[in-house]
Scaffold this motif. Structure first.
Motif, PDB file in Angstrom:
ATOM      1  N   LYS A   1       3.199   6.408  -0.285  1.00 19.03           N
ATOM      2  CA  LYS A   1       2.340   7.578  -0.430  1.00 19.03           C
ATOM      3  C   LYS A   1       1.820   7.765  -1.858  1.00 19.03           C
ATOM      4  O   LYS A   1       1.093   8.714  -2.131  1.00 19.03           O
ATOM      5  N   ARG A   2       2.188   6.849  -2.741  1.00 16.30           N
ATOM      6  CA  ARG A   2       1.677   6.910  -4.115  1.00 16.30           C
ATOM      7  C   ARG A   2       0.238   6.434  -4.159  1.00 16.30           C
ATOM      8  O   ARG A   2      -0.168   5.551  -3.408  1.00 16.30           O
ATOM      9  N   ARG A   3      -0.543   7.028  -5.074  1.00 12.04           N
ATOM     10  CA  ARG A   3      -1.916   6.561  -5.258  1.00 12.04           C
ATOM     11  C   ARG A   3      -1.898   5.180  -5.905  1.00 12.04           C
ATOM     12  O   ARG A   3      -1.091   4.914  -6.800  1.00 12.04           O
ATOM     13  N   MET A   4      -2.786   4.335  -5.467  1.00  8.37           N
ATOM     14  CA  MET A   4      -2.877   2.992  -6.046  1.00  8.37           C
ATOM     15  C   MET A   4      -3.126   3.061  -7.548  1.00  8.37           C
ATOM     16  O   MET A   4      -2.593   2.273  -8.319  1.00  8.37           O
TER      17      MET A   4
ATOM     18  N   MET B   1      -6.633   7.035  -3.142  1.00  5.55           N
ATOM     19  CA  MET B   1      -6.250   6.016  -2.161  1.00  5.55           C
ATOM     20  C   MET B   1      -4.781   5.680  -2.340  1.00  5.55           C
ATOM     21  O   MET B   1      -4.363   5.195  -3.396  1.00  5.55           O
ATOM     22  N   THR B   2      -4.007   5.937  -1.320  1.00  6.63           N
ATOM     23  CA  THR B   2      -2.579   5.636  -1.384  1.00  6.63           C
ATOM     24  C   THR B   2      -2.334   4.169  -1.038  1.00  6.63           C
ATOM     25  O   THR B   2      -3.238   3.449  -0.602  1.00  6.63           O
ATOM     26  N   VAL B   3      -1.088   3.744  -1.217  1.00  8.25           N
ATOM     27  CA  VAL B   3      -0.709   2.386  -0.836  1.00  8.25           C
ATOM     28  C   VAL B   3      -0.956   2.172   0.655  1.00  8.25           C
ATOM     29  O   VAL B   3      -1.497   1.143   1.066  1.00  8.25           O
ATOM     30  N   ASP B   4      -0.593   3.137   1.479  1.00 10.94           N
ATOM     31  CA  ASP B   4      -0.840   3.032   2.917  1.00 10.94           C
ATOM     32  C   ASP B   4      -2.335   2.917   3.206  1.00 10.94           C
ATOM     33  O   ASP B   4      -2.751   2.143   4.076  1.00 10.94           O
ATOM     34  N   ASP B   5      -3.158   3.715   2.492  1.00 10.24           N
ATOM     35  CA  ASP B   5      -4.608   3.650   2.694  1.00 10.24           C
ATOM     36  C   ASP B   5      -5.130   2.249   2.374  1.00 10.24           C
ATOM     37  O   ASP B   5      -5.957   1.694   3.109  1.00 10.24           O
ATOM     38  N   PHE B   6      -4.642   1.682   1.271  1.00  9.19           N
ATOM     39  CA  PHE B   6      -5.091   0.352   0.867  1.00  9.19           C
ATOM     40  C   PHE B   6      -4.691  -0.688   1.902  1.00  9.19           C
ATOM     41  O   PHE B   6      -5.499  -1.527   2.300  1.00  9.19           O
ATOM     42  N   MET B   7      -3.449  -0.632   2.341  1.00  8.54           N
ATOM     43  CA  MET B   7      -2.985  -1.599   3.333  1.00  8.54           C
ATOM     44  C   MET B   7      -3.771  -1.459   4.633  1.00  8.54           C
ATOM     45  O   MET B   7      -4.115  -2.462   5.277  1.00  8.54           O
ATOM     46  N   ALA B   8      -4.078  -0.225   5.021  1.00 10.67           N
ATOM     47  CA  ALA B   8      -4.868  -0.010   6.236  1.00 10.67           C
ATOM     48  C   ALA B   8      -6.261  -0.606   6.080  1.00 10.67           C
ATOM     49  O   ALA B   8      -6.783  -1.258   6.999  1.00 10.67           O
ATOM     50  N   ALA B   9      -6.870  -0.396   4.915  1.00  9.82           N
ATOM     51  CA  ALA B   9      -8.221  -0.915   4.685  1.00  9.82           C
ATOM     52  C   ALA B   9      -8.248  -2.432   4.710  1.00  9.82           C
ATOM     53  O   ALA B   9      -9.221  -3.042   5.165  1.00  9.82           O
ATOM     54  N   MET B  10      -7.180  -3.060   4.230  1.00  9.06           N
ATOM     55  CA  MET B  10      -7.148  -4.515   4.141  1.00  9.06           C
ATOM     56  C   MET B  10      -6.711  -5.184   5.444  1.00  9.06           C
ATOM     57  O   MET B  10      -7.109  -6.313   5.718  1.00  9.06           O
TER      58      MET B  10
ATOM     59  N   ASP C   1     -11.607   1.598  -8.692  1.00 10.07           N
ATOM     60  CA  ASP C   1     -11.656   2.862  -9.409  1.00 10.07           C
ATOM     61  C   ASP C   1     -10.304   3.549  -9.276  1.00 10.07           C
ATOM     62  O   ASP C   1      -9.930   3.999  -8.192  1.00 10.07           O
ATOM     63  N   ARG C   2      -9.568   3.644 -10.365  1.00  8.74           N
ATOM     64  CA  ARG C   2      -8.215   4.200 -10.301  1.00  8.74           C
ATOM     65  C   ARG C   2      -8.208   5.704 -10.039  1.00  8.74           C
ATOM     66  O   ARG C   2      -7.158   6.285  -9.802  1.00  8.74           O
TER      67      ARG C   2
ATOM     68  N   ALA D   1      -2.032   5.145  -9.610  1.00  5.36           N
ATOM     69  CA  ALA D   1      -0.851   5.591 -10.351  1.00  5.36           C
ATOM     70  C   ALA D   1       0.209   4.506 -10.453  1.00  5.36           C
ATOM     71  O   ALA D   1       1.217   4.682 -11.138  1.00  5.36           O
ATOM     72  N   LEU D   2       0.006   3.390  -9.777  1.00  2.99           N
ATOM     73  CA  LEU D   2       0.976   2.304  -9.816  1.00  2.99           C
ATOM     74  C   LEU D   2       0.833   1.500 -11.100  1.00  2.99           C
ATOM     75  O   LEU D   2      -0.246   1.417 -11.692  1.00  2.99           O
ATOM     76  N   SER D   3       1.913   0.874 -11.512  1.00  8.11           N
ATOM     77  CA  SER D   3       1.844  -0.062 -12.632  1.00  8.11           C
ATOM     78  C   SER D   3       1.160  -1.348 -12.179  1.00  8.11           C
ATOM     79  O   SER D   3       0.980  -1.581 -10.978  1.00  8.11           O
ATOM     80  N   GLY D   4       0.787  -2.186 -13.142  1.00  9.50           N
ATOM     81  CA  GLY D   4       0.154  -3.456 -12.795  1.00  9.50           C
ATOM     82  C   GLY D   4       1.049  -4.316 -11.918  1.00  9.50           C
ATOM     83  O   GLY D   4       0.591  -4.953 -10.970  1.00  9.50           O
ATOM     84  N   GLY D   5       2.350  -4.321 -12.222  1.00  8.42           N
ATOM     85  CA  GLY D   5       3.279  -5.105 -11.418  1.00  8.42           C
ATOM     86  C   GLY D   5       3.424  -4.567 -10.011  1.00  8.42           C
ATOM     87  O   GLY D   5       3.547  -5.342  -9.048  1.00  8.42           O
ATOM     88  N   GLU D   6       3.401  -3.239  -9.868  1.00  5.51           N
ATOM     89  CA  GLU D   6       3.495  -2.644  -8.536  1.00  5.51           C
ATOM     90  C   GLU D   6       2.246  -2.949  -7.714  1.00  5.51           C
ATOM     91  O   GLU D   6       2.339  -3.233  -6.512  1.00  5.51           O
ATOM     92  N   ARG D   7       1.088  -2.893  -8.344  1.00  4.72           N
ATOM     93  CA  ARG D   7      -0.143  -3.235  -7.614  1.00  4.72           C
ATOM     94  C   ARG D   7      -0.115  -4.692  -7.166  1.00  4.72           C
ATOM     95  O   ARG D   7      -0.571  -5.035  -6.072  1.00  4.72           O
ATOM     96  N   GLN D   8       0.452  -5.556  -8.010  1.00  3.46           N
ATOM     97  CA  GLN D   8       0.542  -6.963  -7.632  1.00  3.46           C
ATOM     98  C   GLN D   8       1.472  -7.151  -6.439  1.00  3.46           C
ATOM     99  O   GLN D   8       1.219  -7.983  -5.570  1.00  3.46           O
ATOM    100  N   ARG D   9       2.528  -6.353  -6.369  1.00  2.99           N
ATOM    101  CA  ARG D   9       3.415  -6.429  -5.203  1.00  2.99           C
ATOM    102  C   ARG D   9       2.670  -6.009  -3.934  1.00  2.99           C
ATOM    103  O   ARG D   9       2.880  -6.597  -2.866  1.00  2.99           O
ATOM    104  N   VAL D  10       1.823  -4.987  -4.045  1.00  4.73           N
ATOM    105  CA  VAL D  10       1.039  -4.553  -2.888  1.00  4.73           C
ATOM    106  C   VAL D  10       0.084  -5.663  -2.459  1.00  4.73           C
ATOM    107  O   VAL D  10      -0.118  -5.903  -1.262  1.00  4.73           O
ATOM    108  N   LEU D  11      -0.511  -6.368  -3.421  1.00  8.78           N
ATOM    109  CA  LEU D  11      -1.373  -7.496  -3.085  1.00  8.78           C
ATOM    110  C   LEU D  11      -0.593  -8.577  -2.351  1.00  8.78           C
ATOM    111  O   LEU D  11      -1.099  -9.189  -1.400  1.00  8.78           O
ATOM    112  N   LEU D  12       0.640  -8.830  -2.785  1.00  5.48           N
ATOM    113  CA  LEU D  12       1.478  -9.795  -2.075  1.00  5.48           C
ATOM    114  C   LEU D  12       1.726  -9.336  -0.646  1.00  5.48           C
ATOM    115  O   LEU D  12       1.689 -10.142   0.293  1.00  5.48           O
ATOM    116  N   ALA D  13       1.966  -8.035  -0.477  1.00  2.00           N
ATOM    117  CA  ALA D  13       2.230  -7.512   0.863  1.00  2.00           C
ATOM    118  C   ALA D  13       1.035  -7.693   1.782  1.00  2.00           C
ATOM    119  O   ALA D  13       1.182  -8.099   2.944  1.00  2.00           O
TER     120      ALA D  13
END
Length: 283
Positions: free
Chosen positions: A174-177, A133-142, A128-129, A179-191
């Protein structure tokens, strides 16, 4: 997302019909210790990836044959690409490896020493966009046991920072997930696939949403993984990238139609056979 389990069993074959990770009682799967993984996002100087054996792997759902006696090997420390048409069984084969699909046949991992960690990067992230949930929140959850709403665990803060820096997302933590572009979200998945540092990395079309800058990041990571000795199983549709970056290529359209070096595999004749609606004999 990332498979956080360490497989602490010997490297014998799994019995017919048994999935790799679902055999928890026999494989004695344990979670990675947080403290030992505190810097897991950093690239290790050298790790020993496993060898993968797929032997007569078959999968039938209802009356539909998804996989038909799929047999090939993935050499340790190599970048091994899986190519083929949509619906050809590539993602289903990955799910059998991760213990998410029932199958027949024998699937085994041959670890050079103690069994290690499997990392997984999916093709896309559905969420749910509108969630705050920020990038840090997502990484913490994962990546950590501590609930994400309590913030980053000190044991993982360094590893998460390192992983995000490696994919060029350090300045967007600190950006919300949403609000990221598709490519940026894919980079977070790689991380998130880098924590804890894997010995086997499974990638399901990681380039699908990346822009040119993101593709350069991914290609650099792929080179790093190879140099570090990590075994990479990589589903990809970009045949030009496969030809440049893979060590070996398996063509899958329900069954294996070829398994060879990129130069031998990506010929017009073999690609025509691979992407035909009804696969012909292997060439």
């Amino acid at each position: 997302m990332t498979s956080k389990e360490n497989l602490v069993a010997d490297s014998t074959d799994l019995p017919v019909g048994a999935s790799l990770l679902a055999k928890a009682s026999e494989l004695s799967i344990t979670s990675v210790d947080e403290k030992s993984s505190s810097r897991a996002g950093s690239l290790p100087q050298w790790v020993a990836g496993p060898k993968l054996h797929f032997a007569d792997i078959s999968l039938t759902l209802g009356r539909t044959t998804i996989l038909d006696k799929v047999t090939f090997q993935v050499q340790p420390g190599s970048v091994h690409a899986l190519v083929g048409p949509n619906g050809g069984g590539k993602s289903s084969l990955i799910k059998t490896l991760l213990g998410q699909m029932p199958h027949q046949g024998r699937l085994s991992l041959e670890w050079p020493g103690e069994p290690g960690t499997i990392g997984y990067v999916p093709q896309a992230l559905e969420f749910d966009r509108g969630l705050p949930m920020t990038v840090d929140d997502f990484m913490a959850a994962m990546c950590q046991r501590r609930p994400a709403f309590l913030g980053l665990s000190k044991h993982y803060a360094g590893a998460i920072g390192d992983a995000l820096e490696r994919v060029g997302m350090q300045d967007k933590r600190k950006r919300r997930m949403g609000a990221l572009s598709g490519g940026e979200r894919q980079r977070v998945l790689l991380a998130q696939g880098l924590i804890p540092a894997p010995q086997l990395l499974v990638l399901d079309e990681p380039m699908s949403a990346l822009d040119e800058a993101g593709i350069q990041v991914f290609e650099r990571l792929l080179t790093d993984w190879r140099e570090a000795g990590i075994t990479v199983l990589w589903i990809e549709h970009d045949l030009e990238a496969v030809g440049r970056l893979a060590d070996r290529v398996t063509g899958l359209n329900r069954r294996v139609l070829f398994d060879a070096t990129p130069q031998e595999a990506l010929t017009p004749e073999r690609l025509l056979t691979l992407f035909s609606t009804h696969p012909r004999s292997a060439v």
